[in-house]
Design a protein around this motif. Structure first.
Motif, PDB file in Angstrom:
ATOM      1  N   LEU A  43       0.855  -1.181   0.000  1.00 44.94           N
ATOM      2  CA  LEU A  43       0.000   0.000   0.000  1.00 44.94           C
ATOM      3  C   LEU A  43       0.895   1.236   0.000  1.00 44.94           C
ATOM      4  CD1 LEU A  43      -2.487  -1.105   2.828  1.00 44.94           C
ATOM      5  CD2 LEU A  43      -2.449  -1.800   0.430  1.00 44.94           C
ATOM      6  N   ILE A  44       0.805   2.032  -1.060  1.00 46.13           N
ATOM      7  CA  ILE A  44       1.699   3.178  -1.205  1.00 46.13           C
ATOM      8  C   ILE A  44       0.955   4.472  -0.882  1.00 46.13           C
ATOM      9  CG2 ILE A  44       3.212   4.456  -2.760  1.00 46.13           C
ATOM     10  CD1 ILE A  44       3.552   1.923  -4.370  1.00 46.13           C
ATOM     11  N   GLY A  45       1.475   5.208   0.087  1.00 45.45           N
ATOM     12  CA  GLY A  45       0.883   6.484   0.476  1.00 45.45           C
ATOM     13  C   GLY A  45       1.942   7.535   0.684  1.00 45.45           C
ATOM     14  N   PHE A  46       1.704   8.447   1.620  1.00 46.75           N
ATOM     15  CA  PHE A  46       2.678   9.500   1.888  1.00 46.75           C
ATOM     16  C   PHE A  46       2.755   9.775   3.381  1.00 46.75           C
ATOM     17  CE2 PHE A  46      -1.197  11.988   2.023  1.00 46.75           C
ATOM     18  CZ  PHE A  46      -0.933  12.950   2.987  1.00 46.75           C
ATOM     19  N   THR A  47       3.793  10.457   3.788  1.00 49.07           N
ATOM     20  CA  THR A  47       3.936  10.918   5.164  1.00 49.07           C
ATOM     21  C   THR A  47       4.869  12.115   5.194  1.00 49.07           C
ATOM     22  OG1 THR A  47       4.529  10.273   7.427  1.00 49.07           O
ATOM     23  CG2 THR A  47       5.901   9.406   5.657  1.00 49.07           C
ATOM     24  N   CYS A  48       4.746  12.886   6.237  1.00 48.94           N
ATOM     25  CA  CYS A  48       5.695  13.979   6.489  1.00 48.94           C
ATOM     26  C   CYS A  48       6.524  13.682   7.736  1.00 48.94           C
ATOM     27  CB  CYS A  48       4.944  15.302   6.650  1.00 48.94           C
ATOM     28  SG  CYS A  48       4.131  15.858   5.135  1.00 48.94           S
ATOM     29  N   SER A  49       6.383  12.451   8.260  1.00 50.97           N
ATOM     30  CA  SER A  49       7.108  12.048   9.457  1.00 50.97           C
ATOM     31  C   SER A  49       7.876  10.765   9.185  1.00 50.97           C
ATOM     32  CB  SER A  49       6.133  11.837  10.633  1.00 50.97           C
ATOM     33  OG  SER A  49       6.772  11.211  11.714  1.00 50.97           O
ATOM     34  N   SER A  50       9.142  10.759   9.468  1.00 49.53           N
ATOM     35  CA  SER A  50       9.966   9.573   9.217  1.00 49.53           C
ATOM     36  C   SER A  50       9.520   8.384  10.067  1.00 49.53           C
ATOM     37  CB  SER A  50      11.436   9.886   9.519  1.00 49.53           C
ATOM     38  OG  SER A  50      11.591  10.325  10.855  1.00 49.53           O
ATOM     39  N   ILE A  66       5.680   7.384   1.190  1.00 52.45           N
ATOM     40  CA  ILE A  66       6.744   8.192   0.608  1.00 52.45           C
ATOM     41  C   ILE A  66       6.901   9.468   1.419  1.00 52.45           C
ATOM     42  CG2 ILE A  66       7.447   9.498  -1.438  1.00 52.45           C
ATOM     43  CD1 ILE A  66       5.952   7.400  -3.109  1.00 52.45           C
ATOM     44  N   MET A  67       8.116   9.730   1.859  1.00 47.71           N
ATOM     45  CA  MET A  67       8.402  10.900   2.688  1.00 47.71           C
ATOM     46  C   MET A  67       8.354  12.175   1.846  1.00 47.71           C
ATOM     47  SD  MET A  67       9.216  11.705   5.811  1.00 47.71           S
ATOM     48  CE  MET A  67       9.885  13.105   6.711  1.00 47.71           C
ATOM     49  N   LYS A  74       1.217  22.441  -0.930  1.00 46.70           N
ATOM     50  CA  LYS A  74       0.412  21.233  -1.085  1.00 46.70           C
ATOM     51  C   LYS A  74       0.496  20.646  -2.496  1.00 46.70           C
ATOM     52  CE  LYS A  74      -4.277  19.565  -0.102  1.00 46.70           C
ATOM     53  NZ  LYS A  74      -5.626  19.961   0.381  1.00 46.70           N
ATOM     54  N   ALA A  75       0.334  21.480  -3.509  1.00 49.55           N
ATOM     55  CA  ALA A  75       0.322  20.991  -4.892  1.00 49.55           C
ATOM     56  C   ALA A  75       1.664  20.378  -5.281  1.00 49.55           C
ATOM     57  CB  ALA A  75      -0.039  22.122  -5.848  1.00 49.55           C
ATOM     58  N   LEU A  76       2.763  21.005  -4.848  1.00 51.44           N
ATOM     59  CA  LEU A  76       4.086  20.485  -5.187  1.00 51.44           C
ATOM     60  C   LEU A  76       4.402  19.200  -4.420  1.00 51.44           C
ATOM     61  CD1 LEU A  76       6.286  23.698  -5.549  1.00 51.44           C
ATOM     62  CD2 LEU A  76       5.281  22.259  -7.340  1.00 51.44           C
ATOM     63  N   LYS A  77       3.828  19.074  -3.226  1.00 51.51           N
ATOM     64  CA  LYS A  77       3.994  17.813  -2.491  1.00 51.51           C
ATOM     65  C   LYS A  77       3.375  16.658  -3.265  1.00 51.51           C
ATOM     66  CE  LYS A  77       4.284  19.463   2.292  1.00 51.51           C
ATOM     67  NZ  LYS A  77       3.591  19.550   3.601  1.00 51.51           N
ATOM     68  N   PHE A  78       2.195  16.912  -3.825  1.00 50.51           N
ATOM     69  CA  PHE A  78       1.533  15.863  -4.600  1.00 50.51           C
ATOM     70  C   PHE A  78       2.328  15.524  -5.861  1.00 50.51           C
ATOM     71  CE2 PHE A  78      -1.790  14.550  -7.738  1.00 50.51           C
ATOM     72  CZ  PHE A  78      -2.122  13.339  -7.129  1.00 50.51           C
ATOM     73  N   LEU A  79       2.869  16.536  -6.527  1.00 49.21           N
ATOM     74  CA  LEU A  79       3.701  16.311  -7.712  1.00 49.21           C
ATOM     75  C   LEU A  79       4.952  15.518  -7.339  1.00 49.21           C
ATOM     76  CD1 LEU A  79       4.342  16.777 -10.698  1.00 49.21           C
ATOM     77  CD2 LEU A  79       5.377  18.972 -10.042  1.00 49.21           C
ATOM     78  N   TYR A  80       5.589  15.897  -6.235  1.00 49.04           N
ATOM     79  CA  TYR A  80       6.773  15.180  -5.741  1.00 49.04           C
ATOM     80  C   TYR A  80       6.435  13.713  -5.481  1.00 49.04           C
ATOM     81  CZ  TYR A  80      10.698  14.032  -2.602  1.00 49.04           C
ATOM     82  OH  TYR A  80      11.792  13.439  -2.012  1.00 49.04           O
ATOM     83  N   TRP A  81       5.276  13.458  -4.877  1.00 49.85           N
ATOM     84  CA  TRP A  81       4.856  12.094  -4.560  1.00 49.85           C
ATOM     85  C   TRP A  81       4.687  11.270  -5.843  1.00 49.85           C
ATOM     86  CZ3 TRP A  81       0.090   9.468  -5.423  1.00 49.85           C
ATOM     87  CH2 TRP A  81      -0.092   8.294  -4.681  1.00 49.85           C
ATOM     88  N   ASN A  82       4.086  11.862  -6.868  1.00 50.35           N
ATOM     89  CA  ASN A  82       3.896  11.171  -8.138  1.00 50.35           C
ATOM     90  C   ASN A  82       5.229  10.797  -8.782  1.00 50.35           C
ATOM     91  OD1 ASN A  82       0.874  11.230  -9.526  1.00 50.35           O
ATOM     92  ND2 ASN A  82       1.114  12.742  -7.901  1.00 50.35           N
ATOM     93  N   ILE A  83       6.147  11.748  -8.800  1.00 47.30           N
ATOM     94  CA  ILE A  83       7.462  11.500  -9.409  1.00 47.30           C
ATOM     95  C   ILE A  83       8.224  10.432  -8.629  1.00 47.30           C
ATOM     96  CG2 ILE A  83       9.706  12.545  -9.921  1.00 47.30           C
ATOM     97  CD1 ILE A  83       8.169  15.197 -10.396  1.00 47.30           C
TER      98      ILE A  83
END
Length: 383
Positions: A43-50, A66-67, A74-83
């Protein structure tokens, strides 16, 4: 877990979430684990905490978050996550990708093309008609979804009305419906939890709203109805969390028959629900996704063995009427809800509960998961 340590022919679920309470995805992952179709489910998601970067959910189900850099908007975080997702997983030997939202569909399609994996699309609602989507963006999102859904080998929807809408407007391949029936090892027994917790008299009927406190859920209508009925031998319990919590707390302070209970762990929820007399699902028709919805809480009430009172949304209304498991309001007004509450307070609840017990045997989690697993019957890597 690094991409280098991934086994061959594993399964990925793509959703822009921290996976703190994604009950539908967790149920599906557990069903896949039990089926042994894949050696591993990721399951692939995101986090801002290690601290939350990677966790093991069960024996073969893992959550990789993904950290994200905290300084990005917010928008660039989503783009970063996609890449980052493409860099990490595009060259791995994934067998099947499950995409859980329209916003994740573009990257899921790319990931599928790069890895030659099969793609299953599992939107959790009617994606282009969500209440949170600005009207100006709906035509753009509609065009994107209608184009990209063609890349999915199968699409899995949360209700029959939503499936019918997608079939009419987007013609997805091999559409299935998997209802949000919760998983439980045994049916909870009626209990006195709420009466003991709040000191409620045994003669007082308990009406429960559980779930998210937010716009469109009918909270204002429910609260106003119980304000009007404050001199009756009934009470309302609001269990959950969300942006409308201040409104909930204000109603509690101003009305003696309204109580607030904080959200609880999903593993505890059904036992608490079983201590109420009726469950409330009064979603408003603020968007097409709501009009066609089959709320999670409806199946949670049924699993807990309590009758329901619902707003007259198309699918949930016909569901309740056909099974005779409660009351359907004639409209979305406060007066219509009050009428239902008064009727329910004097009805023979034993007959209703018998119908609920029959319904929860009919709509069983294991049966829904058998339907879900059909989506994977012919999953082979793309040539």
């Amino acid at each position: 877990m690094t991409s280098n340590s991934l086994p061959d022919k594993y399964n990925i679920h793509v959703y822009y979430s921290q996976y703190l309470s994604e009950s539908r995805i967790f149920r599906h992952a557990k069903a896949l684990e039990k089926s042994k179709i894949f050696p591993m489910i990721l399951l692939i998601g995101f986090t801002c905490s290690s601290k939350l970067a990677s966790t093991q959910f069960s024996e073969t189900v893992f959550i990789n978050r993904i950290m994200l850099p905290g300084f990005l908007p917010k928008a660039l975080k989503f783009l970063y996550w996609n890449i980052a997702l493409l860099i990490l997983y595009a060259r791995t030997k994934v067998k099947c990708i499950n995409c859980h939202s329209l916003t994740c569909l573009p990257v899921s399609v790319l990931l599928s093309l790069f890895s030659r994996a099969r793609l299953i699309y599992e939107p959790h609602e009617l994606e282009t008609e969500k209440i949170s989507l600005p009207s100006i963006l709906k035509p753009i999102f509609f065009f994107i979804e209608r184009y990209l859904i063609k890349f999915a080998d199968t699409s899995v929807f949360v209700g029959s009305e939503i499936k019918s809408w997608y079939v009419k407007h987007m013609d997805p391949s091999h559409p299935l419906v998997v209802l949000n029936v919760p998983h439980y090892n045994s049916f909870p027994e009626p209990n006195q939890y709420f009466r003991n917790y709040f000191g409620i008299e045994s003669t007082t009927k308990i009406y429960l709203y559980q779930g998210l406190f937010s716009d469109g859920r009918g909270l204002s209508t429910i609260i106003d109805a119980f304000h009007f009925l404050s001199d009756h031998d009934i009470c309302l319990i609001l269990l959950g969390f969300g942006p409308s919590l201040p409104k909930v707390l204000n109603s509690v302070s101003n009305c003696p028959n309204i109580y607030y209970h904080p959200a609880v762990d999903p593993s505890e929820l059904l036992d608490l629900t079983a201590s109420a007399d009726f469950g409330l699902s009064f979603v408003e028709p603020k968007c097409l996704s709501y009009i066609y919805c089959m709320p999670n809480k409806l199946f949670e009430y049924i699993a807990a063995g309590i009758p329901v009172i619902v707003s007259p949304l198309k699918e949930q209304a016909s569901f309740v009427k056909n099974l005779s498991i409660g009351f359907v309001a004639e409209s979305h007004s406060v007066l219509s809800l009050i009428s239902c509450i008064k009727s329910s307070a004097v009805t023979n609840q034993v007959d209703l509960v018998d119908c609920v017990h029959r319904a929860r045997k009919k709509y069983d989690h294991s049966q829904e998961m058998q339907v879900y697993l059909r989506a994977f019957q012919h999953i082979n890597p793309r040539p």
